[in-house]
Write a protein that holds these residues in place. Structure first.
Motif, short mmCIF file in Angstrom:
data_model
loop_
_atom_site.label_atom_id
_atom_site.label_comp_id
_atom_site.label_asym_id
_atom_site.label_seq_id
_atom_site.Cartn_x
_atom_site.Cartn_y
_atom_site.Cartn_z
N UNK A 33 0.83 -1.21 0.00
CA UNK A 33 0.00 0.00 0.00
C UNK A 33 0.86 1.25 0.00
N UNK A 34 1.93 1.25 0.77
CA UNK A 34 2.83 2.41 0.81
C UNK A 34 3.56 2.56 -0.52
N UNK A 35 4.02 1.46 -1.09
CA UNK A 35 4.68 1.51 -2.40
C UNK A 35 3.72 2.02 -3.46
N UNK A 36 2.47 1.59 -3.41
CA UNK A 36 1.45 2.05 -4.35
C UNK A 36 1.29 3.57 -4.25
N UNK A 37 1.21 4.09 -3.03
CA UNK A 37 1.05 5.53 -2.83
C UNK A 37 2.23 6.30 -3.43
N UNK A 38 3.43 5.77 -3.26
CA UNK A 38 4.61 6.45 -3.79
C UNK A 38 4.71 6.30 -5.32
N UNK A 39 4.22 5.23 -5.85
CA UNK A 39 4.17 5.10 -7.32
C UNK A 39 3.23 6.16 -7.89
N UNK A 40 2.11 6.39 -7.22
CA UNK A 40 1.19 7.45 -7.64
C UNK A 40 1.85 8.82 -7.53
N UNK A 41 2.60 9.04 -6.46
CA UNK A 41 3.31 10.31 -6.29
C UNK A 41 4.33 10.51 -7.41
N UNK A 42 5.03 9.44 -7.77
CA UNK A 42 6.00 9.51 -8.87
C UNK A 42 5.30 9.80 -10.19
N UNK A 43 4.16 9.19 -10.38
CA UNK A 43 3.38 9.39 -11.60
C UNK A 43 2.96 10.85 -11.75
N UNK A 44 2.73 11.53 -10.66
CA UNK A 44 2.26 12.91 -10.68
C UNK A 44 3.34 13.94 -10.37
N UNK A 45 4.58 13.50 -10.19
CA UNK A 45 5.66 14.42 -9.85
C UNK A 45 5.92 15.40 -10.99
N UNK A 46 6.31 16.60 -10.61
CA UNK A 46 6.52 17.67 -11.60
C UNK A 46 7.95 17.74 -12.10
#
Length: 133
Positions: A33-46
């Motif tokens: 779950x934590x890895x998933x959240x960070x993958x989403x953050x990477x996907x949206x990183x500027x």
């Protein structure tokens, strides 16, 4: 009568095995779950740097502190959750396969230097890690 005893014994054994598998996957589910959240953050990183940081977090959660590719300097958002989802899922073949696939996708993003490519790899990792935790 013996058939009933055997069926009951098998049922109790299977229930016990299912409970043991669930209990052992507890840390892995948190790590995923934590890895998933960070993958989403990477996907949206500027920026590439921010995307890479979050992908390092994905890798760190999946491999754990003793795993190949763990980068302590990137930080470990899964600290205290387990030994890394890769090792914590060995008893669950389906989850373990997803963890391995997501790890490959995150590592691909870390090798990329174009933000659109990194976003794509992060999106694949997030999709792979998206399921009932």
């Amino acid at each position: 009568m013996n058939k009933l005893l055997i069926a009951t014994t098998v049922g109790v054994f299977a229930s016990g095995m299912a409970f043991a598998a669930f209990a052992q996957n507890g840390p892995a589910h948190q790590e995923v779950a934590t890895a998933h959240a960070h993958a989403l953050m990477a996907q949206n990183a500027e920026t590439v740097a921010k995307a890479h940081t979050h992908l390092h977090h994905v890798v760190n959660c999946l491999v754990g502190p003793g795993g190949k590719g763990f980068d302590a300097s990137a930080g470990n958002p899964c600290k205290g959750q387990g030994d890394g989802a890769l090792s914590d899922t060995v008893i669950n073949a389906e989850l373990h396969g997803k963890v391995k696939q997501a790890l490959s996708e995150a590592r691909a993003g870390l090798q990329a230097d174009k933000l659109t490519t990194i976003h794509g790899d992060a999106a694949m990792a997030a999709a792979t890690l998206q399921f009932d935790h």
